[in-house]
Design an enzyme around this catalytic site. Structure first.
Site, PDB file in Angstrom:
ATOM      1  N   HIS A 114      22.988 -31.728  13.058  1.00  0.00           N
ATOM      2  CA  HIS A 114      21.823 -31.921  12.185  1.00  0.00           C
ATOM      3  C   HIS A 114      22.140 -31.451  10.768  1.00  0.00           C
ATOM      4  O   HIS A 114      21.728 -32.067   9.785  1.00  0.00           O
ATOM      5  CB  HIS A 114      20.622 -31.119  12.709  1.00  0.00           C
ATOM      6  CG  HIS A 114      20.149 -31.545  14.065  1.00  0.00           C
ATOM      7  ND1 HIS A 114      20.286 -30.765  15.182  1.00  0.00           N
ATOM      8  CD2 HIS A 114      19.532 -32.683  14.477  1.00  0.00           C
ATOM      9  CE1 HIS A 114      19.772 -31.385  16.225  1.00  0.00           C
ATOM     10  NE2 HIS A 114      19.305 -32.552  15.824  1.00  0.00           N
TER      11      HIS A 114
ATOM     12  N   ASP B 285      23.937 -41.072  18.397  1.00  0.00           N
ATOM     13  CA  ASP B 285      22.900 -41.941  18.974  1.00  0.00           C
ATOM     14  C   ASP B 285      23.111 -43.343  18.395  1.00  0.00           C
ATOM     15  O   ASP B 285      22.282 -43.839  17.617  1.00  0.00           O
ATOM     16  CB  ASP B 285      21.518 -41.391  18.628  1.00  0.00           C
ATOM     17  CG  ASP B 285      21.272 -40.063  19.306  1.00  0.00           C
ATOM     18  OD1 ASP B 285      21.229 -40.018  20.543  1.00  0.00           O
ATOM     19  OD2 ASP B 285      21.156 -39.044  18.589  1.00  0.00           O
TER      20      ASP B 285
ATOM     21  N   LEU C  21      18.139 -27.244  16.131  1.00  0.00           N
ATOM     22  CA  LEU C  21      19.125 -27.757  15.173  1.00  0.00           C
ATOM     23  C   LEU C  21      20.506 -27.158  15.402  1.00  0.00           C
ATOM     24  O   LEU C  21      20.646 -25.985  15.749  1.00  0.00           O
ATOM     25  CB  LEU C  21      18.653 -27.435  13.743  1.00  0.00           C
ATOM     26  CG  LEU C  21      17.276 -27.992  13.379  1.00  0.00           C
ATOM     27  CD1 LEU C  21      16.899 -27.594  11.960  1.00  0.00           C
ATOM     28  CD2 LEU C  21      17.234 -29.514  13.529  1.00  0.00           C
TER      29      LEU C  21
ATOM     30  N   GLU D 281      25.023 -27.952  14.184  1.00  0.00           N
ATOM     31  CA  GLU D 281      25.863 -28.409  13.069  1.00  0.00           C
ATOM     32  C   GLU D 281      25.743 -29.915  12.822  1.00  0.00           C
ATOM     33  O   GLU D 281      25.917 -30.384  11.699  1.00  0.00           O
ATOM     34  CB  GLU D 281      27.338 -28.067  13.328  1.00  0.00           C
ATOM     35  CG  GLU D 281      27.655 -26.582  13.256  1.00  0.00           C
ATOM     36  CD  GLU D 281      27.465 -26.000  11.855  1.00  0.00           C
ATOM     37  OE1 GLU D 281      27.759 -26.706  10.883  1.00  0.00           O
ATOM     38  OE2 GLU D 281      27.012 -24.847  11.756  1.00  0.00           O
TER      39      GLU D 281
ATOM     40  N   SER E 225      21.715 -30.952  21.170  1.00  0.00           N
ATOM     41  CA  SER E 225      20.776 -29.846  21.428  1.00  0.00           C
ATOM     42  C   SER E 225      20.777 -29.475  22.905  1.00  0.00           C
ATOM     43  O   SER E 225      20.463 -28.351  23.272  1.00  0.00           O
ATOM     44  CB  SER E 225      19.361 -30.260  21.010  1.00  0.00           C
ATOM     45  OG  SER E 225      19.351 -30.598  19.651  1.00  0.00           O
TER      46      SER E 225
ATOM     47  N   LEU F 168      28.404 -32.504  19.621  1.00  0.00           N
ATOM     48  CA  LEU F 168      27.326 -31.514  19.593  1.00  0.00           C
ATOM     49  C   LEU F 168      26.008 -32.183  19.973  1.00  0.00           C
ATOM     50  O   LEU F 168      25.751 -33.326  19.594  1.00  0.00           O
ATOM     51  CB  LEU F 168      27.213 -30.884  18.205  1.00  0.00           C
ATOM     52  CG  LEU F 168      28.430 -30.119  17.699  1.00  0.00           C
ATOM     53  CD1 LEU F 168      28.048 -29.253  16.493  1.00  0.00           C
ATOM     54  CD2 LEU F 168      29.054 -29.229  18.771  1.00  0.00           C
TER      55      LEU F 168
ATOM     56  N   VAL G  14      29.363 -35.008  14.892  1.00  0.00           N
ATOM     57  CA  VAL G  14      30.046 -33.710  14.728  1.00  0.00           C
ATOM     58  C   VAL G  14      30.445 -33.226  16.123  1.00  0.00           C
ATOM     59  O   VAL G  14      29.640 -33.262  17.061  1.00  0.00           O
ATOM     60  CB  VAL G  14      29.132 -32.690  14.033  1.00  0.00           C
ATOM     61  CG1 VAL G  14      29.827 -31.336  13.910  1.00  0.00           C
ATOM     62  CG2 VAL G  14      28.736 -33.204  12.651  1.00  0.00           C
TER      63      VAL G  14
ATOM     64  N   GLY H 244      22.277 -39.764  13.203  1.00  0.00           N
ATOM     65  CA  GLY H 244      23.635 -39.465  13.656  1.00  0.00           C
ATOM     66  C   GLY H 244      24.260 -40.642  14.394  1.00  0.00           C
ATOM     67  O   GLY H 244      23.568 -41.383  15.100  1.00  0.00           O
TER      68      GLY H 244
END
Ligand code: PAF
Length: 298
Positions: free
Chosen positions: A37, A150, A33, A35, A186, A184, A176, A147
């Site tokens: 998420h 995607d 996770l 920011e 992962s 951002l 974000v 988000g």
């Protein structure tokens, strides 16, 4: 915070919360996770009194040569993040809970799943929609949060929910970004300093499209080419696509629309990254409607 790998615990906790008239929010994630998420969790907390986060690295959305084995799984850190963010329940199932022995059912959204990401990651969206449907069935949320990064994924999930009359609202929350614009992800944790500089060209390519369109340029083919060239001229970057599409159909319009999505996917060495940027041209709205329907290539 309830932490469980068992769908029965989830059903029980969600039923209790609903009996107390709480709205239930679900944030489906693959963990690691960040920011981005947390912004989804915050949106869920703003609207729902009971927030569920799922952590599940879904094998069926990875191709045979993709990074399923390498995908980060920092469970303890994710649980701490969820606890600090005020999450009510974390569901982290085992693979055979989601895909029981002999499981043979998949859900696929035709059309939208075949373009852009679908062309480069065959089967990816079939895995995404299948796991999201399963998670929605286990948790039964009132609202589920995804988000904007995607973009194609959230479009497909919306279509699946519409087509199958699923009683859930889908929210899409803004991407974000780091201060310099990098979205951002992962996977960013695997970028070294040089790769990170190269990765920033995804954002630059999107910004270039926005700047040219806002400046009144109308030659979309030339703008797409400029986006592509900007990425392709960057060391260590291999472009999968760089284009401007209709926000609902993902087709490539031949002339500017009031609302468009600039969208890119590229590999920085072995790491595949995606990003997109909504572009709104208020000034062309009247010209657009005066000039009649826009034609799309078939
Ligand atoms: O966006 C993601 O992290 C995943 O695709 C999702 C929606 C959790 C399904 O595995």
């Amino acid at each position: 915070m309830i932490v469980t790998a068992d769908p029965t615990d989830v059903s029980r906790a969600v039923k209790d919360a609903r009996d107390n008239t709480a709205r239930i929010g679900l944030v489906p994630t693959m963990g690691a996770l960040h920011e981005g998420h947390l912004s989804l969790v915050q949106a869920a907390r703003d609207e729902c009194r009971f927030v569920v986060v799922s952590l599940f690295v879904n094998p069926t959305q990875f191709g045979p040569h993709e990074d399923f084995d390498l995908y980060p799984r920092p469970l303890e850190a994710d649980l701490t993040t969820c606890r600090n963010a005020g999450v009510n329940l974390v569901f982290h199932p085992e693979t055979d809970t989601i895909y029981p022995d002999g499981c043979a059912t998949f859900v696929e959204v035709d059309g939208l799943s075949q373009t852009l990401e679908g062309r480069f990651r065959p089967g990816h969206f079939r895995g995404v929609t299948t796991v999201v449907l399963t998670l929605l069935n286990i948790v039964r949320p009132d609202v589920a949060y995804f988000g904007h990064k995607d973009y194609q994924q959230q479009l497909l999930i919306r279509q699946m929910c519409r087509d199958l009359a699923l009683p859930v609202e889908i929210r899409t929350c803004p991407t974000v970004r780091a201060a310099d614009g990098l979205a951002l992800s992962s996977r960013n944790r695997y970028l070294d300093a040089e790769q990170r500089r190269s990765a920033l060209t995804l954002w630059e390519s999107l910004s270039l499209a926005r700047d040219q369109l806002v400046a009144g340029k109308t030659d979309l083919a030339a703008i797409r080419q400029a986006m592509h060239n900007h990425l392709a001229s960057t060391p260590r970057v291999n472009v999968d696509y760089a284009t401007i599409v209709h926000p609902d159909t993902l087709e490539e319009p031949s002339q500017p629309l009031p609302n468009m999505i600039a969208i890119v996917a590229a590999r920085v060495d072995d790491l595949r990254l995606i990003d997109n940027l909504p572009i709104t041209l208020h000034t062309i709205e009247s010209a657009f409607y005066a000039s009649g329907p826009v034609s799309y290539p078939s």
